[in-house]
Motif scaffolding. Structure first.
Motif, PDB file in Angstrom:
ATOM      1  N   ASP A  12       0.812  -1.214   0.000  1.00  0.00           N
ATOM      2  CA  ASP A  12       0.000   0.000   0.000  1.00  0.00           C
ATOM      3  C   ASP A  12       0.845   1.264   0.000  1.00  0.00           C
ATOM      4  O   ASP A  12       0.442   2.288  -0.568  1.00  0.00           O
ATOM      5  CB  ASP A  12      -0.938   0.012   1.217  1.00  0.00           C
ATOM      6  CG  ASP A  12      -2.135  -0.917   1.025  1.00  0.00           C
ATOM      7  OD1 ASP A  12      -2.248  -1.525  -0.056  1.00  0.00           O
ATOM      8  OD2 ASP A  12      -2.949  -1.026   1.960  1.00  0.00           O
ATOM      9  N   PHE A  17       0.285   9.761  -2.932  1.00  0.00           N
ATOM     10  CA  PHE A  17      -0.597  10.911  -3.130  1.00  0.00           C
ATOM     11  C   PHE A  17       0.244  12.174  -2.990  1.00  0.00           C
ATOM     12  O   PHE A  17       0.830  12.420  -1.936  1.00  0.00           O
ATOM     13  CB  PHE A  17      -1.730  10.913  -2.101  1.00  0.00           C
ATOM     14  CG  PHE A  17      -2.663   9.742  -2.224  1.00  0.00           C
ATOM     15  CD1 PHE A  17      -3.804   9.821  -3.002  1.00  0.00           C
ATOM     16  CD2 PHE A  17      -2.374   8.535  -1.588  1.00  0.00           C
ATOM     17  CE1 PHE A  17      -4.661   8.737  -3.130  1.00  0.00           C
ATOM     18  CE2 PHE A  17      -3.224   7.453  -1.713  1.00  0.00           C
ATOM     19  CZ  PHE A  17      -4.368   7.549  -2.487  1.00  0.00           C
ATOM     20  N   ARG A 188      -4.358  14.204   3.471  1.00  0.00           N
ATOM     21  CA  ARG A 188      -5.536  13.480   3.978  1.00  0.00           C
ATOM     22  C   ARG A 188      -5.632  12.082   3.363  1.00  0.00           C
ATOM     23  O   ARG A 188      -5.932  11.103   4.061  1.00  0.00           O
ATOM     24  CB  ARG A 188      -6.813  14.275   3.696  1.00  0.00           C
ATOM     25  CG  ARG A 188      -7.013  15.480   4.588  1.00  0.00           C
ATOM     26  CD  ARG A 188      -8.421  16.034   4.467  1.00  0.00           C
ATOM     27  NE  ARG A 188      -8.672  16.577   3.144  1.00  0.00           N
ATOM     28  CZ  ARG A 188      -8.453  17.837   2.803  1.00  0.00           C
ATOM     29  NH1 ARG A 188      -7.951  18.690   3.688  1.00  0.00           N
ATOM     30  NH2 ARG A 188      -8.729  18.268   1.581  1.00  0.00           N
ATOM     31  N   LYS A 189      -5.392  11.984   2.064  1.00  0.00           N
ATOM     32  CA  LYS A 189      -5.465  10.674   1.405  1.00  0.00           C
ATOM     33  C   LYS A 189      -4.363   9.746   1.915  1.00  0.00           C
ATOM     34  O   LYS A 189      -4.583   8.548   2.119  1.00  0.00           O
ATOM     35  CB  LYS A 189      -5.349  10.849  -0.113  1.00  0.00           C
ATOM     36  CG  LYS A 189      -6.433  11.710  -0.757  1.00  0.00           C
ATOM     37  CD  LYS A 189      -7.788  11.077  -0.671  1.00  0.00           C
ATOM     38  CE  LYS A 189      -8.805  11.819  -1.554  1.00  0.00           C
ATOM     39  NZ  LYS A 189      -9.043  13.213  -1.160  1.00  0.00           N
ATOM     40  N   THR A 190      -3.167  10.292   2.136  1.00  0.00           N
ATOM     41  CA  THR A 190      -2.060   9.486   2.646  1.00  0.00           C
ATOM     42  C   THR A 190      -2.370   8.988   4.050  1.00  0.00           C
ATOM     43  O   THR A 190      -2.124   7.816   4.384  1.00  0.00           O
ATOM     44  CB  THR A 190      -0.759  10.300   2.650  1.00  0.00           C
ATOM     45  OG1 THR A 190      -0.467  10.729   1.312  1.00  0.00           O
ATOM     46  CG2 THR A 190       0.408   9.477   3.174  1.00  0.00           C
ATOM     47  N   ASP A 191      -2.913   9.858   4.869  1.00  0.00           N
ATOM     48  CA  ASP A 191      -3.284   9.473   6.229  1.00  0.00           C
ATOM     49  C   ASP A 191      -4.361   8.387   6.211  1.00  0.00           C
ATOM     50  O   ASP A 191      -4.307   7.421   6.978  1.00  0.00           O
ATOM     51  CB  ASP A 191      -3.779  10.697   6.997  1.00  0.00           C
ATOM     52  CG  ASP A 191      -4.154  10.364   8.434  1.00  0.00           C
ATOM     53  OD1 ASP A 191      -3.276   9.916   9.183  1.00  0.00           O
ATOM     54  OD2 ASP A 191      -5.335  10.543   8.793  1.00  0.00           O
ATOM     55  N   LEU A 192      -5.320   8.540   5.325  1.00  0.00           N
ATOM     56  CA  LEU A 192      -6.389   7.543   5.207  1.00  0.00           C
ATOM     57  C   LEU A 192      -5.820   6.199   4.745  1.00  0.00           C
ATOM     58  O   LEU A 192      -6.241   5.136   5.209  1.00  0.00           O
ATOM     59  CB  LEU A 192      -7.437   8.049   4.216  1.00  0.00           C
ATOM     60  CG  LEU A 192      -8.784   7.323   4.170  1.00  0.00           C
ATOM     61  CD1 LEU A 192      -9.462   7.340   5.533  1.00  0.00           C
ATOM     62  CD2 LEU A 192      -9.682   7.961   3.117  1.00  0.00           C
ATOM     63  N   LEU A 193      -4.858   6.246   3.841  1.00  0.00           N
ATOM     64  CA  LEU A 193      -4.204   5.024   3.363  1.00  0.00           C
ATOM     65  C   LEU A 193      -3.516   4.300   4.512  1.00  0.00           C
ATOM     66  O   LEU A 193      -3.629   3.077   4.659  1.00  0.00           O
ATOM     67  CB  LEU A 193      -3.189   5.382   2.272  1.00  0.00           C
ATOM     68  CG  LEU A 193      -2.367   4.238   1.686  1.00  0.00           C
ATOM     69  CD1 LEU A 193      -3.247   3.325   0.834  1.00  0.00           C
ATOM     70  CD2 LEU A 193      -1.215   4.788   0.843  1.00  0.00           C
ATOM     71  N   CYS A 196      -6.518   3.297   7.263  1.00  0.00           N
ATOM     72  CA  CYS A 196      -7.654   2.457   6.869  1.00  0.00           C
ATOM     73  C   CYS A 196      -7.381   1.537   5.691  1.00  0.00           C
ATOM     74  O   CYS A 196      -8.204   0.677   5.387  1.00  0.00           O
ATOM     75  CB  CYS A 196      -8.863   3.342   6.555  1.00  0.00           C
ATOM     76  SG  CYS A 196      -9.322   4.449   7.894  1.00  0.00           S
ATOM     77  N   GLU A 200     -10.195   2.280   1.321  1.00  0.00           N
ATOM     78  CA  GLU A 200     -10.768   3.537   1.819  1.00  0.00           C
ATOM     79  C   GLU A 200     -10.133   4.737   1.135  1.00  0.00           C
ATOM     80  O   GLU A 200     -10.814   5.693   0.773  1.00  0.00           O
ATOM     81  CB  GLU A 200     -10.564   3.624   3.333  1.00  0.00           C
ATOM     82  CG  GLU A 200     -11.366   2.612   4.132  1.00  0.00           C
ATOM     83  CD  GLU A 200     -12.852   2.911   4.124  1.00  0.00           C
ATOM     84  OE1 GLU A 200     -13.222   4.088   3.946  1.00  0.00           O
ATOM     85  OE2 GLU A 200     -13.645   1.974   4.270  1.00  0.00           O
ATOM     86  N   ALA A 201      -8.823   4.687   0.952  1.00  0.00           N
ATOM     87  CA  ALA A 201      -8.145   5.821   0.335  1.00  0.00           C
ATOM     88  C   ALA A 201      -8.598   6.017  -1.104  1.00  0.00           C
ATOM     89  O   ALA A 201      -8.834   7.148  -1.560  1.00  0.00           O
ATOM     90  CB  ALA A 201      -6.628   5.623   0.391  1.00  0.00           C
TER      91      ALA A 201
END
Length: 365
Positions: A12, A17, A188-193, A196, A200-201
């Motif tokens: 992952d 991003f 935000r997308k990196t944190d979500l990756l 979660c 989710e990302a």
């Protein structure tokens, strides 16, 4: 129809991003070349076009096929740099073969499968075919193709200088304004990756992007596009996701073999609905294409009706009306509410009004 990116065995953390100045510049150039695609940017396009020096405007018109109907792959970097100069330096390191293929695919309107054919730089048959296709697109494309085929080094230098002049004329100021939002979205997308996972990302990127389990431990990213194509992100070492403030409604995907897959996605905006899939658009068009359902839709657009009222109005049986209403409901075109023991049906006017926009966005995506 969809475009798939195989990420089997890809960790992952190889999904990156990040903003890209060159990719955002190419999105801006596309807005200037095709303002009808971007009605929300008409004001910016008009003022920018008026302020661009005439000599630069002429050079942009000559080269606009590099970003107008599609985007040359080298304009959407697989490994974005910190600055525009860094990214242009990386483009300079691409060999002539890759550069010319990427440019001529767009110049000549050829398929992106063109990487499978022999090189137009060395093969006379491929070279003649490239010139023939370019000529069909117009004299500017033909002239560009001729110069690129005979002196790629000079043409590449001219394109770089043109992009540097664009940075001075309008891009630098616009980039300063949009970079904070692009960087925040990428974070935000990196944190979500990390928190979660990839599914989710990717879902947060766009409703048109999803992670799919292909069975047997295989994973792939599926992008809702009006094409059937596939590429391999694992083999390229990863996939890059680049947010754009100027790209809506386009979802640009670099998927040519030999290039790292890239998805350039528009930032989410308050009040702007998520894109509807091509399958849903097609389902709604087919639902309304039937003459009986179109008559029913016309009736319930004027106000709520029961099944019995619709049957009487159009001299149909109640079961027949129910079957047609079920198709409209499944397509998401109906609003229902109960009044006592009666169920009333009304056309979803907001959803129906967006059908033309949804269709256009799906085609442009």
């Amino acid at each position: 129809m969809s475009l798939t990116i195989d990420i089997t065995s890809l960790p992952d953390e190889r999904l990156i991003f990040t903003p890209s100045p060159l990719a955002e510049m190419s999105a801006m150039l596309h807005v200037l070349g095709e303002p009808a695609h971007h009605p929300e940017r008409h004001g910016w396009a008009a003022s920018t076009t008026a302020s661009v020096p005439p000599a630069l405007a002429e050079r942009l018109a000559e080269a606009d096929f590099l970003w107008r109907s599609s985007r040359a792959d080298f304009l959407v970097p697989g490994i974005p740099g910190a600055t525009l100069a860094d990214e242009l330096d990386a483009v300079d390191r691409i060999d002539d073969e890759q550069y010319v293929r990427a440019a001529l695919v767009l110049t000549c309107g050829a398929s992106r499968l063109a990487h499978r054919i022999t090189s137009p730089l060395t093969d006379p048959v491929a070279q003649e075919r490239a010139r023939e296709l370019a000529l069909a697109r117009g004299p500017r494309q033909a002239d560009f193709a001729d110069r690129l085929l005979t002196d790629p080094t000079a043409v590449r230098a001219l394109v770089r200088r043109m992009l540097e002049d664009c940075a001075e004329a309008f891009f630098a100021d616009a980039w300063r304004r949009v970079l904070p939002d692009l960087a925040a979205d990428a974070r935000r997308k990196t944190d979500l990756l990390v928190r979660c996972g990839a599914a989710e990302a990717l879902a947060a990127v766009s409703s048109s992007v999803a992670l799919e389990d292909a069975g047997g431990g295989r994973r792939r990213i599926v992008v809702d596009k009006l094409q059937d194509n596939a590429t391999n992100g694992a083999g390229a070492g990863g996939v890059t996701f680049i947010p754009t403030a100027f790209g809506r409604p386009h979802l640009v995907v670099v998927h040519t073999a030999g290039w790292r897959p890239v998805v350039q996605y528009p930032l989410a905006e308050d009040g702007v609905p998520e894109p509807v899939s091509l399958a849903v658009v097609q389902q709604r068009l087919e639902a309304l294409a039937h003459p009986v359902r179109l008559r029913l839709a016309r009736t319930i657009a004027r106000g709520p009706h029961t099944t019995g009222e619709l049957a009487a109005a159009w001299q149909l049986s109640a079961p027949e009306v129910s079957r047609h209403l079920a198709v409209l409901r499944k397509a998401g075109l109906l609003v229902t509410h109960r009044r006592g023991r009666y169920m009333l049906y009304r056309l979803d006017l907001a959803g129906s009004a967006r059908l033309g926009t949804d269709l256009l966005e799906a085609v442009l995506r």
